[in-house]
Scaffold this motif. Sequence first.
Motif, PDB file in Angstrom:
ATOM      1  N   ARG A 262      -8.367  15.714   2.962  1.00 26.79           N
ATOM      2  CA  ARG A 262      -8.039  14.720   1.928  1.00 26.79           C
ATOM      3  C   ARG A 262      -7.489  13.480   2.589  1.00 26.79           C
ATOM      4  O   ARG A 262      -6.642  13.577   3.476  1.00 26.79           O
ATOM      5  N   ARG A 263      -7.935  12.331   2.160  1.00 21.99           N
ATOM      6  CA  ARG A 263      -7.401  11.084   2.706  1.00 21.99           C
ATOM      7  C   ARG A 263      -6.069  10.755   2.051  1.00 21.99           C
ATOM      8  O   ARG A 263      -5.856  11.093   0.894  1.00 21.99           O
ATOM      9  N   MET A 264      -5.206  10.121   2.825  1.00 18.80           N
ATOM     10  CA  MET A 264      -3.964   9.602   2.248  1.00 18.80           C
ATOM     11  C   MET A 264      -4.365   8.404   1.389  1.00 18.80           C
ATOM     12  O   MET A 264      -5.396   7.763   1.658  1.00 18.80           O
ATOM     13  N   GLN A 265      -3.568   8.082   0.422  1.00 14.50           N
ATOM     14  CA  GLN A 265      -3.862   6.929  -0.429  1.00 14.50           C
ATOM     15  C   GLN A 265      -4.020   5.670   0.438  1.00 14.50           C
ATOM     16  O   GLN A 265      -3.176   5.410   1.303  1.00 14.50           O
ATOM     17  N   GLY A 266      -5.108   4.955   0.259  1.00 11.97           N
ATOM     18  CA  GLY A 266      -5.317   3.692   0.977  1.00 11.97           C
ATOM     19  C   GLY A 266      -5.936   3.877   2.349  1.00 11.97           C
ATOM     20  O   GLY A 266      -6.328   2.910   2.990  1.00 11.97           O
ATOM     21  N   GLU A 267      -6.024   5.148   2.829  1.00 14.38           N
ATOM     22  CA  GLU A 267      -6.581   5.396   4.164  1.00 14.38           C
ATOM     23  C   GLU A 267      -8.091   5.209   4.158  1.00 14.38           C
ATOM     24  O   GLU A 267      -8.749   5.532   3.190  1.00 14.38           O
ATOM     25  N   LYS A 268      -8.622   4.641   5.241  1.00 15.68           N
ATOM     26  CA  LYS A 268     -10.083   4.471   5.350  1.00 15.68           C
ATOM     27  C   LYS A 268     -10.572   5.028   6.659  1.00 15.68           C
ATOM     28  O   LYS A 268      -9.882   4.944   7.645  1.00 15.68           O
TER      29      LYS A 268
END
Length: 268
Positions: A262-268
Amino acid sequence: MRINGKLVLVSGASSGIGAATAKAMVKAGGRVVLLARRKEALDQVVSEITCADGQVWAYSVDLADADVVTTVTKQITEKLGTPDIIINNAGAGRWLFVDETSPVEAVEMMAVPYFAAFNVTHAFLPVMLMRNSGHIVNISSVGSRFVWPGATAYLAARWAVRGFTEALRADLAGSAIGVTLYESGVVTSPYWKHNLRSRERVPKMAELIPEITPEQAANAIVRGVEKNKRLIVIPFMMKLTYWLHAVFPGVVQWLMTKTGYRRMQGEK
Ligand SMILES: NC(=O)c1ccc[n+]([C@@H]2O[C@H](COP(=O)([O-])OP(=O)(O)OC[C@H]3O[C@@H](n4cnc5c(N)ncnc54)[C@H](OP(=O)(O)O)[C@@H]3O)[C@@H](O)[C@H]2O)c1
């Protein structure tokens, strides 16, 4: 099919599963033709096989280019004849979410493994059909059975390889040409170094399943050809997961997704 004396073509033979499979095929008495892009890496495999008294030929080619596949398969046919066994193993692809994947990279991921496997098979199949003998192994992964987050184009390409394999088997029903699909979990090959940001995206659920070496994969592929297996799934714990999936498909898929990256919020 008995491997002794047979001409075996292995794509993606410059490292990992392909290199190990080429060596295992030689051990089983095969003569091998190696395909991959990196000449130095191919030379290394050639020298190891030659030291073991094996017969080997190598072609440094980019299998993403359909014209190159046409040219090299013609060269192989003229010099050595049509292979008896084809191992469609060349493959690459970073594990990325859709929005991280450029359209160009998505096409590249379909070019190899899927189109490379299709085009190599297409080039040699007419003679195999005429002889009514041969064996084709397509290397895929559990990624052609399950899905998880953060590897979209990679997974789509593996589903394409599985679809191609099943459809090819249907085409060849009634012939003596064998078709094997290989699907395994994590192999400790240089794949993860070649496709950065992928390893961290293996679902946590996979920690329950032991990793295998390229040599273990290669031995399973040799056995798969010898025993004309339709499907190779290794290791045993992965087989168990497949059985569980056959009975409770929704539960296994839910676990793959739930324990996936899962990506952290805002991570790309
Ligand atoms: N590693 C795993 O955990 C795992 C598990 C299950 C299935 N698999 C599948 O097994 C296959 C082989 O992977 P591996 O683990 O052995 O990784 P690897 O060590 O990175 O090997 C990939 C091979 O494919 C070749 N290749 C890539 N792009 C090519 C191109 N455009 N033209 C010609 N050859 C190309 C590479 O050679 P060059 O770079 O020299 O061209 C290399 O020989 C892949 O399809 C992979 O998805 C891997």
